[in-house]
Design a protein around this motif. Sequence first.
Motif, mmCIF file in Angstrom:
data_model
loop_
_atom_site.group_PDB
_atom_site.id
_atom_site.type_symbol
_atom_site.label_atom_id
_atom_site.label_comp_id
_atom_site.label_asym_id
_atom_site.label_seq_id
_atom_site.Cartn_x
_atom_site.Cartn_y
_atom_site.Cartn_z
ATOM 1 N N ALA A 50 0.970 -1.473 -0.140
ATOM 2 C CA ALA A 50 -0.088 0.197 -0.036
ATOM 3 C C ALA A 50 1.054 1.141 -0.383
ATOM 4 N N ILE A 51 2.105 1.457 0.347
ATOM 5 C CA ILE A 51 3.119 2.088 0.715
ATOM 6 C C ILE A 51 3.143 2.927 -1.587
ATOM 7 N N GLY A 52 3.049 2.049 -2.560
ATOM 8 C CA GLY A 52 2.738 3.284 -3.437
ATOM 9 C C GLY A 52 2.195 3.967 -4.488
ATOM 10 N N ALA A 67 6.921 0.869 -8.052
ATOM 11 C CA ALA A 67 8.191 -0.566 -8.323
ATOM 12 C C ALA A 67 8.514 -0.386 -6.334
ATOM 13 N N LEU A 68 7.787 0.412 -5.676
ATOM 14 C CA LEU A 68 8.325 -0.132 -4.204
ATOM 15 C C LEU A 68 6.786 -1.204 -4.414
ATOM 16 N N SER A 69 6.104 -0.877 -4.579
ATOM 17 C CA SER A 69 4.832 -1.621 -4.866
ATOM 18 C C SER A 69 5.195 -3.034 -5.704
ATOM 19 N N LEU A 70 5.973 -3.228 -6.994
ATOM 20 C CA LEU A 70 6.652 -4.742 -7.122
ATOM 21 C C LEU A 70 6.912 -4.979 -6.677
ATOM 22 N N LEU A 71 8.142 -4.864 -5.385
ATOM 23 C CA LEU A 71 8.733 -5.033 -5.058
ATOM 24 C C LEU A 71 7.916 -5.775 -3.340
ATOM 25 N N ALA A 72 7.058 -5.208 -2.846
ATOM 26 C CA ALA A 72 6.175 -5.491 -1.930
ATOM 27 C C ALA A 72 5.625 -6.461 -2.164
ATOM 28 N N ALA A 73 5.171 -6.741 -3.462
ATOM 29 C CA ALA A 73 4.409 -7.827 -4.212
ATOM 30 C C ALA A 73 4.764 -9.256 -4.393
ATOM 31 N N ALA A 74 6.416 -8.892 -4.568
ATOM 32 C CA ALA A 74 6.895 -9.856 -5.162
ATOM 33 C C ALA A 74 7.921 -10.284 -3.935
ATOM 34 N N ILE A 116 0.951 -7.615 -9.323
ATOM 35 C CA ILE A 116 2.023 -7.873 -10.206
ATOM 36 C C ILE A 116 1.889 -7.687 -11.361
ATOM 37 N N VAL A 117 1.009 -8.064 -12.022
ATOM 38 C CA VAL A 117 -0.195 -7.698 -13.090
ATOM 39 C C VAL A 117 -0.440 -6.540 -13.430
ATOM 40 N N LEU A 118 -1.147 -6.068 -12.382
ATOM 41 C CA LEU A 118 -1.825 -4.996 -11.925
ATOM 42 C C LEU A 118 -1.209 -3.281 -12.386
#
Length: 183
Positions: A50-52, A67-74, A116-118
């Motif tokens: 949720a930070i992104g 990118a922050l959210s992508l890293l968290a999702a990964a 990640i996809v979204l």
Amino acid sequence: MTRASAITLNALSLYAVALVLAAAFAAQLLLHELPCPLCLLQRLQFAVLAIGPILNVRFGPRPSHYALSLLAAAAGAAFSTRQVLLHIMPGDAGYGTALFGYHYYTWALIGFATAIVLLAAILLFDRQFEQDSAAGPPAPGAFATSAVWLVIALTALNVVSTLLECGFGACADNPVAYELLNR
């Protein structure tokens, strides 16, 4: 996609994260299912995810926020994959109650993969990153501001419940009681 519609999408994503956190918290309180350490890591990653969107709502959309959210999702996908693999053996009942045939950690993996996809898809819309140099950051409306505070409140409640469950030490692998409440 305009900046305004990107901010609206980010607010909707915050409501989705709030729904996930609220559902996990409700299962903990209503079904008396204390989350295991991997479950807690997955909740943490949803909060970090949720930070992104929070930064996008506050300061306007930026690729670094996504990118922050992508890293968290990964990271969240890695944690939930680990838990799925722990319970994949035939005859293993899994951890906790199943919801629509899947355990919460399987739903978490689906949620992180979807995120990640979204996130990758929303990064394809460059127009959201265009900024009028004279204008400052967009002023978030009540819809977006409410989403931000809802996620913050649910995250705080999860932190308090984790502290009650684990105390100041390592969390139990299969928790059965709140550590701080049993002292």
